[in-house]
Motif scaffolding. Structure first.
Motif, short mmCIF file in Angstrom:
data_model
loop_
_atom_site.label_atom_id
_atom_site.label_comp_id
_atom_site.label_asym_id
_atom_site.label_seq_id
_atom_site.Cartn_x
_atom_site.Cartn_y
_atom_site.Cartn_z
N GLY B 61 -25.86 -1.98 -0.81
CA GLY B 61 -27.17 -1.37 -0.58
C GLY B 61 -28.26 -2.35 -0.21
N CYS B 62 -27.90 -3.42 0.43
CA CYS B 62 -28.91 -4.34 0.93
C CYS B 62 -28.74 -4.36 2.44
N PRO B 63 -29.74 -3.83 3.17
CA PRO B 63 -29.57 -3.64 4.61
C PRO B 63 -29.32 -4.95 5.36
N VAL B 64 -29.90 -6.03 4.84
CA VAL B 64 -29.70 -7.33 5.48
C VAL B 64 -28.24 -7.74 5.32
N CYS B 65 -27.72 -7.53 4.11
CA CYS B 65 -26.37 -8.01 3.78
C CYS B 65 -25.29 -7.27 4.55
N VAL B 66 -25.50 -6.00 4.83
CA VAL B 66 -24.43 -5.23 5.48
C VAL B 66 -24.50 -5.31 7.00
N THR B 67 -25.52 -5.97 7.54
CA THR B 67 -25.60 -6.13 8.99
C THR B 67 -24.49 -7.08 9.43
N SER B 68 -23.71 -6.64 10.40
CA SER B 68 -22.53 -7.42 10.77
C SER B 68 -22.92 -8.71 11.47
N ALA B 69 -22.03 -9.69 11.35
CA ALA B 69 -22.27 -10.98 12.01
C ALA B 69 -22.48 -10.76 13.50
N ALA B 70 -21.73 -9.81 14.07
CA ALA B 70 -21.83 -9.53 15.51
C ALA B 70 -23.26 -9.11 15.86
N ASP B 71 -23.85 -8.28 15.02
CA ASP B 71 -25.20 -7.79 15.31
C ASP B 71 -26.25 -8.88 15.17
N ILE B 72 -26.03 -9.79 14.23
CA ILE B 72 -26.97 -10.91 14.09
C ILE B 72 -26.80 -11.86 15.27
N ASN B 73 -25.55 -12.15 15.61
CA ASN B 73 -25.29 -13.02 16.76
C ASN B 73 -25.88 -12.44 18.04
N LYS B 74 -25.81 -11.13 18.15
CA LYS B 74 -26.32 -10.46 19.35
C LYS B 74 -27.80 -10.78 19.56
N VAL B 75 -28.57 -10.67 18.51
CA VAL B 75 -30.01 -10.88 18.66
C VAL B 75 -30.33 -12.38 18.82
N MET B 94 -35.24 -13.02 8.71
CA MET B 94 -35.49 -14.33 9.32
C MET B 94 -34.41 -15.37 9.04
N ARG B 95 -33.92 -15.39 7.81
CA ARG B 95 -33.05 -16.51 7.43
C ARG B 95 -31.57 -16.19 7.52
N VAL B 96 -31.24 -14.95 7.85
CA VAL B 96 -29.82 -14.58 7.86
C VAL B 96 -29.07 -15.38 8.91
N PRO B 97 -28.05 -16.12 8.52
CA PRO B 97 -27.33 -16.91 9.50
C PRO B 97 -26.34 -16.07 10.31
N GLY B 98 -26.38 -16.24 11.63
CA GLY B 98 -25.32 -15.71 12.47
C GLY B 98 -24.22 -16.76 12.46
N GLU B 339 -31.13 -22.07 -0.37
CA GLU B 339 -31.66 -23.01 0.62
C GLU B 339 -30.71 -23.16 1.80
N THR B 340 -29.40 -23.12 1.51
CA THR B 340 -28.41 -23.23 2.58
C THR B 340 -27.43 -22.08 2.46
N PRO B 341 -27.89 -20.87 2.78
CA PRO B 341 -27.02 -19.71 2.58
C PRO B 341 -25.86 -19.70 3.57
N ALA B 342 -24.68 -19.38 3.07
CA ALA B 342 -23.53 -19.26 3.97
C ALA B 342 -23.40 -17.81 4.42
N GLY B 343 -23.79 -16.90 3.60
CA GLY B 343 -23.67 -15.48 3.96
C GLY B 343 -24.94 -14.72 3.59
N PRO B 344 -25.06 -13.51 4.13
CA PRO B 344 -26.28 -12.72 3.96
C PRO B 344 -26.56 -12.33 2.51
N CYS B 345 -25.55 -12.23 1.68
CA CYS B 345 -25.80 -11.82 0.29
C CYS B 345 -26.59 -12.87 -0.47
N MET B 346 -26.60 -14.10 0.07
CA MET B 346 -27.38 -15.16 -0.56
C MET B 346 -28.78 -15.25 0.06
N VAL B 347 -28.93 -14.70 1.26
CA VAL B 347 -30.19 -14.81 1.97
C VAL B 347 -31.19 -13.78 1.49
#
Lengths: 336, 368, 75
Positions: B61-75, B94-98, B339-347
């Protein structure tokens, strides 16, 4: 000065530079060390212990409710000296100006620096001005360095902190952070809160001259209370427990934080102290703080404990405990 | 603060906790679907104050976390390619890593990326910068969807030509269903999201009771709301019931916000959607209807699909499904920190990993 | 999932915009998603929009239940 705006030539070292120094800086900061306009200020302090500090100010917007970048730049350095137990005496001021800023705006800022310095009996005795091209700066950056005299053999340091000591703050948390934020693009929020930006030397002087139980002092600027307490916990290698209910936060600041999803414990303050005092002296220190207008809302918020070492615990409003971490990244308005 | 402070009372919280402790020792697993609940539970130190027979796991239930890597990479790829666009997005993104970069890094490299508090902020930016294209990069569940839909309607009404949206909205009930159907989890009940339900109405959870015999309580986000919601859920479980209960009655009704639902239907239609860690869930996303195609950034700028590559070893997927807790991920706290998130659940502020890390409840018992 | 804060409507500025007050802080919000909002009403504010009205009666009722629930217990 005939020009309305700062031009590149104001920083070229030529006539316009001279004019700016004469008509603006000298007029405002006027003192015997600055007026000869030498490349250096020469002075005699005849003190064995001195404090020296430097800080740069890049705040945007440069004018905000409760202050401006000039006032901030003087307060910031005065406060960094004061929390070490030093009496601030001399400051340097270095300006990096983006061309195009209104000379009138610069004048207001410089006057505000002079006024704030005078309030604490500090002199601005040397300085520098550079002008950068439009787009290469953000209107105005100011660096100030300061020298303070330590008039006795006392030391204030996190290393003196011991379990059982009490944690005090001099007033409400987060005022500066919220006052600045509301003026950023896209926030559109009206908060009847001013920046707390103030020189704290007089408050510190009241405290240290009347009590000898103070172990350490800090001003919780960027990163807020949470970050500064973590720094103190790490340097002292003891733990800290604070109670959420006891931390003074203005209602309006809480409201603004609720809307944006911010935590007031991570917001910057520019006129507040964190004080660690021995258990026996804490109540007396609190009373001294409350008598000074800058410490009117001072509060005792927690205690130093043996464990967990180097960590801060927060007893939440509903009575559970959890860690209170340092700020990571910057706080951004969020929707979730 | 009215309707906030009343629901943060210490004595009442202690008493509800006492009551929860007294219900029974039956082992149960409850999922709090919503990241805001995860955040409340962590921020107020609730998890460690619960009896050990209650296992509370966090859902997707965190919209940032469930956004797929593909969708982040796309933008991110789009940002790199286009020069004269302004991307407006919520602070959360802002900080979610693709795979290679984040919006924050793109901003540092000079791209015009702005944080907005409201989708309307993006519209304001578009009006103030008529020479540039402004793209609202929006994520969010049913609560946020109507705000984006209304913004698009306003853009059309005002004839704003330089505004479009890359809206990656997701729907909650289909994800809950997918989790239950996956058989990977043994869930006894759900703490359901108050603000999503304010829009869609509690009736949207009928399938839980009917098909899965899983009780659910729709709860608010103040600590007393969450605690009392948990109490009601435990009571249902104790009594063998599987009902839809609303604790957050001051905001949630059975039918939801009909006006907001109509606005959503006007602008969006349901489609399949990719969830990070879960994969494609049928009918769990939204896309703009044909008549709003010119507000669709994807079509307007022929955005290429991003590579769907998640970081090797990052266990966000399993965390999102509640299969593991964050501290069971090998990256947690070592290579992956806020500070150095590897995945969105940490961001994300309300990401499960960030909540675990920030509030450290795995390390400290409130009974100490 | 979704941050939402109760704010009191203090001013209706246009047919779709209003000002909501949260503990003295005022924020411009949009009213397109709610019906029949009047000055003095509380609404849940999310991402610059009022997404639902707060039902005061139900709020009082929940508080009453909580009070009864917690006071009815032995200390």
């Amino acid at each position: 000065m005939k020009q309305e705006r700062i031009l590149l030539s104001h920083g070229s070292g030529g006539k316009l530079s001279y004019q700016l120094t004469q008509e603006m800086f000298l007029k405002a900061f006027d003192n015997e060390f600055l007026s000869p306009l030498n490349d250096q200020a020469i002075f005699d302090l005849s003190a064995s212990r001195l404090a020296f500090t430097t800080d740069s100010f890049v705040v945007s917007p440069i004018f905000f409710p409760g202050g401006d970048i000039g006032k901030l730049s003087v307060c910031g350095t005065i406060n960094d000296l004061a929390v070490g137990g030093a009496e601030p005496v001399y400051l340097s001021a270095s300006f990096i100006i983006e061309e195009g800023i209104l000379i009138q705006e610069l004048r207001i800022i410089v006057d505000s620096m002079a006024r704030t310095a005078r309030q604490t009996g500090v002199k601005i005795i040397t300085g520098d001005t550079k002008v950068v091209e439009k787009g290469k700066g953000d209107k105005l950056f100011i660096n100030t360095s300061g020298i303070g005299i330590i008039r006795n053999d006392r030391t204030f340091s996190p290393h003196l902190i011991r379990p059982g000591d009490m944690i005090l703050v001099s007033g409400s948390m987060g005022d500066h952070g919220i006052a600045i934020l509301c003026h950023r693009e896209g926030i559109q929020m009206e908060v009847p809160v001013e920046s707390d930006c103030a020189p704290l030397y007089n408050l510190v002087h009241d405290m240290v001259s009347q009590s000898d139980g103070i172990r350490a002092m800090r001003d919780p600027t960027r990163g807020g209370l949470a970050t500064t307490l973590n720094e103190l916990a790490i340097s002292s290698n003891y733990g800290m427990i604070i109670k959420e209910d006891l931390i003074p936060v203005k209602e309006e600041v809480r409201g603004a934080c609720e809307i944006l999803g911010f935590d007031p414990l991570y917001l910057a303050n520019e006129g507040k102290l964190i004080v660690i005092a021995s258990q026996e002296s804490a109540t007396a220190v609190l009373e001294i703080m409350k008598k000074n207008p800058l410490g009117r809302d001072a509060a005792l918020i927690g205690t130093v404990v043996d464990k967990p070492q180097g960590k801060v615990l927060l007893e939440t409003a509903i009575g559970n405990k959890r860690f209170l971490d340092m700020l990571s990244g910057e706080q951004l308005p969020r929707i979730c | 603060m009215k309707y906030i402070d009343e629901f943060r009372q210490r004595d009442a919280a202690r008493k509800i906790l006492e009551k929860i402790h007294g219900i029974s020792g039956k082992k149960v697993t409850i999922m709090e679907i919503c990241g805001t609940h995860t955040h409340t539970i962590a921020k107020y130190g609730i998890r460690n104050s619960l009896p050990s027979n209650i296992r509370l796991i966090s859902g997707p239930g965190c919209p940032v976390c469930v956004t797929s890597a593909a969708d982040i990479n796309k933008v991110v790829e789009f940002c790199k390619r286009e020069k004269d666009v302004i991307i407006a997005t919520f602070g959360d993104m802002m900080r979610v890593p693709g795979t290679e970069s984040s919006l924050q890094e793109q901003k540092a490299m000079g791209k015009d990326i702005r944080v907005v508090y409201s989708p309307l902020g993006a519209l304001d930016i578009a009006m103030a910068n008529s020479g540039k294209q402004v793209i609202l990069y929006a994520v969010g569940f049913e609560t946020t969807v109507p705000t984006v839909a209304a913004t698009i309607l306003l853009a059309r009404e005002k004839g704003i030509k330089n505004f479009s949206a890359l809206a990656l909205h997701k729907l909650t009930p289909p994800a809950m269903m997918a989790l239950l159907d996956s058989g990977e989890l043994d869930l006894d009940g759900f703490l359901c999201p108050g603000h999503v339900t304010a829009i869609i109405g509690a009736k949207a959870y009928q399938f839980l009771a009917k098909k899965y015999h899983a009780p659910c309580v729709v709860a608010g986000f103040e600590p007393l709301d969450a605690l009392y919601g948990l109490y009601l859920l435990m009571k249902q479980l104790e009594e063998g019931k599987a009902e839809i209960e609303i604790q957050y009655k001051r905001v949630v009704t059975w039918d939801g916000n009909i006006k907001a639902q109509r606005i959503i239907e006007k602008v969006f239609e349901i489609c399949d959607s990719n969830w990070r860690g879960i994969g494609k869930i049928p009918l769990s996303g939204l896309r703009l209807k044909e008549e709003f195609a010119h507000f669709e950034a994807e079509k307007r700028f022929s955005l290429a699909n991003g590579i769907d590559e998640e970081l090797q070893g990052c266990a966000c997927g399993k965390v999102l499904k509640g299969i593991i807790t964050p501290d069971q991920c090998p990256f947690f706290g070592s290579t992956c920190t806020p500070e150095t998130p590897a995945g969105p659940c940490m961001v994300s502020f309300e990401g499960t990993c960030a909540a675990y890390y920030k509030y450290g409840y795995s390390q400290y018992k409130t009974t100490d | 999932m979704c941050l939402g804060i109760p704010g009191r409507i203090v001013e209706i500025t246009t047919d779709i915009m209003a000002k909501a007050d949260v503990a003295g802080t005022r924020k411009e919000i949009n009213l397109m998603l709610v019906e029949d909002v009047r000055i003095g009403d509380y609404v849940i504010v999310h991402a610059g929009f009022a997404i639902q009205k707060v039902n005061e009666q139900e709020a009082q009722e929940t508080l009453r239940i909580l009070k009864e629930f917690t006071e009815g217990m032995s200390p």
